[in-house]
Design a protein around this motif. Structure first.
Motif, PDB file in Angstrom:
ATOM      1  N   HIS A  98     -36.102  25.750 -27.908  1.00 45.15           N
ATOM      2  CA  HIS A  98     -37.500  25.948 -28.304  1.00 45.15           C
ATOM      3  C   HIS A  98     -37.579  26.724 -29.616  1.00 45.15           C
ATOM      4  O   HIS A  98     -36.590  27.263 -30.096  1.00 45.15           O
ATOM      5  CB  HIS A  98     -38.247  26.703 -27.209  1.00 45.15           C
ATOM      6  N   THR A  99     -38.796  26.791 -30.167  1.00 43.11           N
ATOM      7  CA  THR A  99     -39.069  27.599 -31.359  1.00 43.11           C
ATOM      8  C   THR A  99     -39.671  28.925 -30.903  1.00 43.11           C
ATOM      9  O   THR A  99     -40.099  29.042 -29.741  1.00 43.11           O
ATOM     10  CB  THR A  99     -40.075  26.897 -32.288  1.00 43.11           C
ATOM     11  N   PRO A 100     -39.744  29.914 -31.795  1.00 40.89           N
ATOM     12  CA  PRO A 100     -40.418  31.164 -31.417  1.00 40.89           C
ATOM     13  C   PRO A 100     -41.880  30.926 -31.020  1.00 40.89           C
ATOM     14  O   PRO A 100     -42.431  31.667 -30.217  1.00 40.89           O
ATOM     15  CB  PRO A 100     -40.331  32.027 -32.679  1.00 40.89           C
ATOM     16  N   GLY A 101     -42.499  29.874 -31.579  1.00 33.48           N
ATOM     17  CA  GLY A 101     -43.880  29.530 -31.240  1.00 33.48           C
ATOM     18  C   GLY A 101     -44.001  28.723 -29.967  1.00 33.48           C
ATOM     19  O   GLY A 101     -45.046  28.158 -29.675  1.00 33.48           O
ATOM     20  N   ARG A 102     -42.906  28.637 -29.213  1.00 25.68           N
ATOM     21  CA  ARG A 102     -42.850  27.967 -27.905  1.00 25.68           C
ATOM     22  C   ARG A 102     -43.033  26.448 -27.976  1.00 25.68           C
ATOM     23  O   ARG A 102     -43.473  25.833 -27.018  1.00 25.68           O
ATOM     24  CB  ARG A 102     -43.844  28.563 -26.910  1.00 25.68           C
ATOM     25  N   ILE A 103     -42.644  25.848 -29.095  1.00 25.47           N
ATOM     26  CA  ILE A 103     -42.538  24.389 -29.125  1.00 25.47           C
ATOM     27  C   ILE A 103     -41.179  24.072 -28.523  1.00 25.47           C
ATOM     28  O   ILE A 103     -40.149  24.517 -29.036  1.00 25.47           O
ATOM     29  CB  ILE A 103     -42.640  23.825 -30.554  1.00 25.47           C
TER      30      ILE A 103
END
Length: 163
Positions: A98-103
């Motif tokens: 995931h990404t830090p932005g929760r994608i």
């Protein structure tokens, strides 16, 4: 003295166990994927992820594949040119990345263009890639069946379709 030797052996084993691609890796756009960055050396990659990789025999550039299980393609890959990392990518949709932005892998593909200033998708055979370009680094979101299938980070000199 014996206790010190046991403790030292435990630390060596712990370090070896930690040297592998993460099971639930973090993709930090413009920065890193699974802790690896553009420009790292092969030695730095081995130190971070270990030596449990296979070498792509049909790739134009030296490419290492780190599979979670032997003979199963799920995991991550690293591509080198002139001894430096030029691309890091997941392959076969490993869960938990995931990404830090929760994608996260598995999210709807539309979320990429909602959160980033993305280029139109490029078709790569059975998948497509949506790129977000920032300061000579390309952040790649691999798409299959309108879902995020994987992530990648590359230099501007790497074609969008990773082998």
């Amino acid at each position: 003295m014996r206790l010190l030797a046991i403790a030292a052996a435990a630390l060596v084993l712990a370090a070896a166990a930690a040297a592998a691609p993460p099971r639930a890796g973090l993709f930090v756009p413009r920065v890193s994927l699974g802790g690896l960055r553009i420009g790292m050396t092969a030695s730095q990659v081995r130190h971070a992820w270990g030596a449990g990789y296979g070498v792509c025999s049909g790739c134009a550039d030296l490419t290492w594949y780190f599979n979670y299980r032997p003979y199963h393609p799920q995991g991550a890959g690293v591509m080198f040119r002139r001894g430096k990392v030029v691309a890091v990518f997941t392959h076969w949709s490993p869960a938990g990345w995931h990404t830090p932005g929760r994608i996260a892998i598995g999210a709807p593909a539309a979320v990429v263009s909602q959160r980033y200033d993305a280029l139109p998708p490029t078709t790569c055979g059975s998948y497509s890639v949506v790129n977000v370009v920032r300061l000579n680094v390309i952040n790649a979101f691999y798409i299959v069946d309108d879902k995020i299938w994987g992530f990648g980070i590359t230099t501007g000199r790497i074609p969008p379709c990773i082998p």
